[in-house]
Write an enzyme that holds these catalytic residues in place. Structure first.
Site, mmCIF file in Angstrom:
data_model
loop_
_atom_site.group_PDB
_atom_site.id
_atom_site.type_symbol
_atom_site.label_atom_id
_atom_site.label_comp_id
_atom_site.label_asym_id
_atom_site.label_seq_id
_atom_site.Cartn_x
_atom_site.Cartn_y
_atom_site.Cartn_z
ATOM 1 N N ASP A 102 80.589 -77.008 -85.238
ATOM 2 C CA ASP A 102 79.996 -76.555 -83.978
ATOM 3 C C ASP A 102 80.125 -77.685 -82.959
ATOM 4 O O ASP A 102 80.823 -78.684 -83.198
ATOM 5 C CB ASP A 102 78.547 -76.107 -84.180
ATOM 6 C CG ASP A 102 77.590 -77.258 -84.470
ATOM 7 O OD1 ASP A 102 78.055 -78.411 -84.657
ATOM 8 O OD2 ASP A 102 76.371 -77.014 -84.517
ATOM 9 N N GLU A 114 71.945 -68.407 -87.276
ATOM 10 C CA GLU A 114 73.249 -68.850 -86.759
ATOM 11 C C GLU A 114 73.708 -67.983 -85.595
ATOM 12 O O GLU A 114 74.277 -68.482 -84.625
ATOM 13 C CB GLU A 114 74.296 -68.844 -87.879
ATOM 14 C CG GLU A 114 74.110 -69.947 -88.915
ATOM 15 C CD GLU A 114 74.240 -71.338 -88.318
ATOM 16 O OE1 GLU A 114 74.876 -71.502 -87.261
ATOM 17 O OE2 GLU A 114 73.698 -72.288 -88.917
ATOM 18 N N TYR A 155 83.331 -69.762 -87.188
ATOM 19 C CA TYR A 155 82.213 -70.697 -87.349
ATOM 20 C C TYR A 155 81.066 -70.059 -88.133
ATOM 21 O O TYR A 155 80.567 -70.651 -89.105
ATOM 22 C CB TYR A 155 81.690 -71.188 -85.995
ATOM 23 C CG TYR A 155 80.341 -71.854 -86.166
ATOM 24 C CD1 TYR A 155 80.257 -73.128 -86.700
ATOM 25 C CD2 TYR A 155 79.152 -71.159 -85.894
ATOM 26 C CE1 TYR A 155 79.026 -73.721 -86.937
ATOM 27 C CE2 TYR A 155 77.923 -71.750 -86.121
ATOM 28 C CZ TYR A 155 77.860 -73.024 -86.641
ATOM 29 O OH TYR A 155 76.649 -73.603 -86.899
#
Length: 389
Positions: free
Chosen positions: A164, A65, A146
């Site tokens: 996202d 990520e 996020y």
């Protein structure tokens, strides 16, 4: 499948009619069409799955990520493979030398991520393991809203709202949210919350990402194949491609700078940049202090016989740079300035690829070496790659 989100009273959008089981339709599609990615566990793995299989490795989820922020899946793949081969656990990464990690990151851009990566790994090593809630993950260095939500959902099966750029596109079209970005983001998150399920939250997040990366693409979305088409308001309106609405981009300023190529006995002078700021902690060619807000001062690191070696053009997030390469010969009889004695080193030219130079300086090095091979050094290189601080 139940979703916890209640109908949201938000002037920017209205909740989809009850009975539209968005999550169930999307997860059924994902079970068949999930992308095979090196950091991803198969659909139905982990908490909330019927198979009750082991949870994904939080280290691999977190690492992927962080790497994927502002970077494509295709670009991340080789870096992820090299990192996990060299540092297979978070403890291994925490124990790594800063320079080795920064060099391994070189070319991936947005170098603040690499500094935060090390800081986070060391904090997790101190704690003994990754926290398993979104709130606790937010306390780790470099984890914003996020990333914390993505790791909580994917690695630990926690219900979290993961949004996202791909998810923004899917949700903007699904709910026909036409407020321009970035102002639409609170409404997009609230809308995503209404369709996020309690179970298989990680699979749902990845399914939304996959849908946005494949069928619900920026241009020419393939709506006839989309599992959410029956509920999609933008598809019903006949022009889903117009969403999400993006604000008009401002022209980026163009900065001028110089980089200095100093050779001695088959080696080139490199410096280690300050730990914070543009390209912090990276090896680089000496330069004239250019930054995002201002041109460089144009002065060399020491007096000498300098000559122009060509121009490198490079695109950063908030500005473009025209970097003039200056070539100089520096015999051993000339003493390095004190600041270069501390931060500088002569790096063998035959190992320059191993120095881990940021892309802009790697391009300058290629330009200098091409000139030594008899090519025209005065020709600017127009290659442009996204890169960040």
């Amino acid at each position: 499948m139940q979703t916890s989100g209640n109908p949201v009273q938000n002037p920017a959008f209205s909740a989809l009619p009850e009975g539209r089981d968005i999550a169930a339709a999307l997860l059924a599609w994902y079970d068949v069409n999930a992308r095979s990615l090196p950091w991803r566990s198969p659909p139905g793995t982990g908490a909330g799955s019927s198979a009750n299989a082991p949870l994904p490795d939080p280290y691999r989820v977190w690492l992927s990520e962080v790497m994927l922020q502002q970077t494509t899946v295709a670009a991340v793949g080789p870096y992820f493979a090299r990192f996990t081969e060299r540092w297979p656990t978070v403890a291994d990464l925490a124990a790594a030398d800063d320079a080795d990690v920064m060099a391994a990151w070189a070319g991936l851009g947005y170098y603040a991520r690499a500094r935060n990566l090390l800081a986070c790994a060391r904090e997790v090593a101190r704690l003994g393991a990754f926290p398993d809630t979104e709130e606790e993950l937010r306390n780790l260095p470099g984890l914003g809203a996020y990333t914390a939500a993505a790791v909580a959902a994917i690695a630990f099966g926690r219900r979290a709202v993961v949004v996202d750029a791909n998810v923004e596109r899917v949700v903007a079209r699904l709910f026909a949210i036409d407020t321009p970005l970035p102002g639409a983001r609170p409404a997009l998150r609230a809308a995503t919350d209404t369709i996020t399920p309690d179970q298989r939250a990680g699979d749902f997040a990845q399914a939304m990402m996959d849908l946005g990366a494949s069928l619900c693409s920026v241009k020419a979305p393939r709506c006839l194949l989309c599992p959410l088409r029956p509920a999609c308001r933008a598809a019903a309106q006949g022009n889903p491609e117009r969403l999400p609405v993006k604000a008009v981009k401002k022209a980026k300023p163009v900065r001028q700078g110089r980089a200095f190529w100093v050779e001695r006995d088959g080696a080139v002078l490199l410096v280690t940049r300050a730990g914070k700021g543009m390209l912090g902690g990276m090896r680089a060619l000496p330069d004239d202090g250019w930054i995002a807000r201002a041109d460089g001062h144009g002065l060399p690191p020491a007096p000498g016989n300098w000559r122009a070696g060509g121009v490198v053009r490079h695109s950063f997030t908030h500005f473009d740079l025209e970097l003039q390469l200056m070539l100089g010969d520096w015999p051993e009889t000339i003493t390095l300035p004190p600041e270069l004695e501390t931060a500088g080193e002569f790096w063998p030219l035959d190992r320059i690829e191993q120095a881990g130079l940021p892309t802009v300086f790697a391009k300058a090095a290629r330009l200098a070496l091409a000139g030594q091979d008899g090519e025209d050094k005065s020709r600017p290189t127009g290659e442009t790659l996204a890169d960040g601080c």
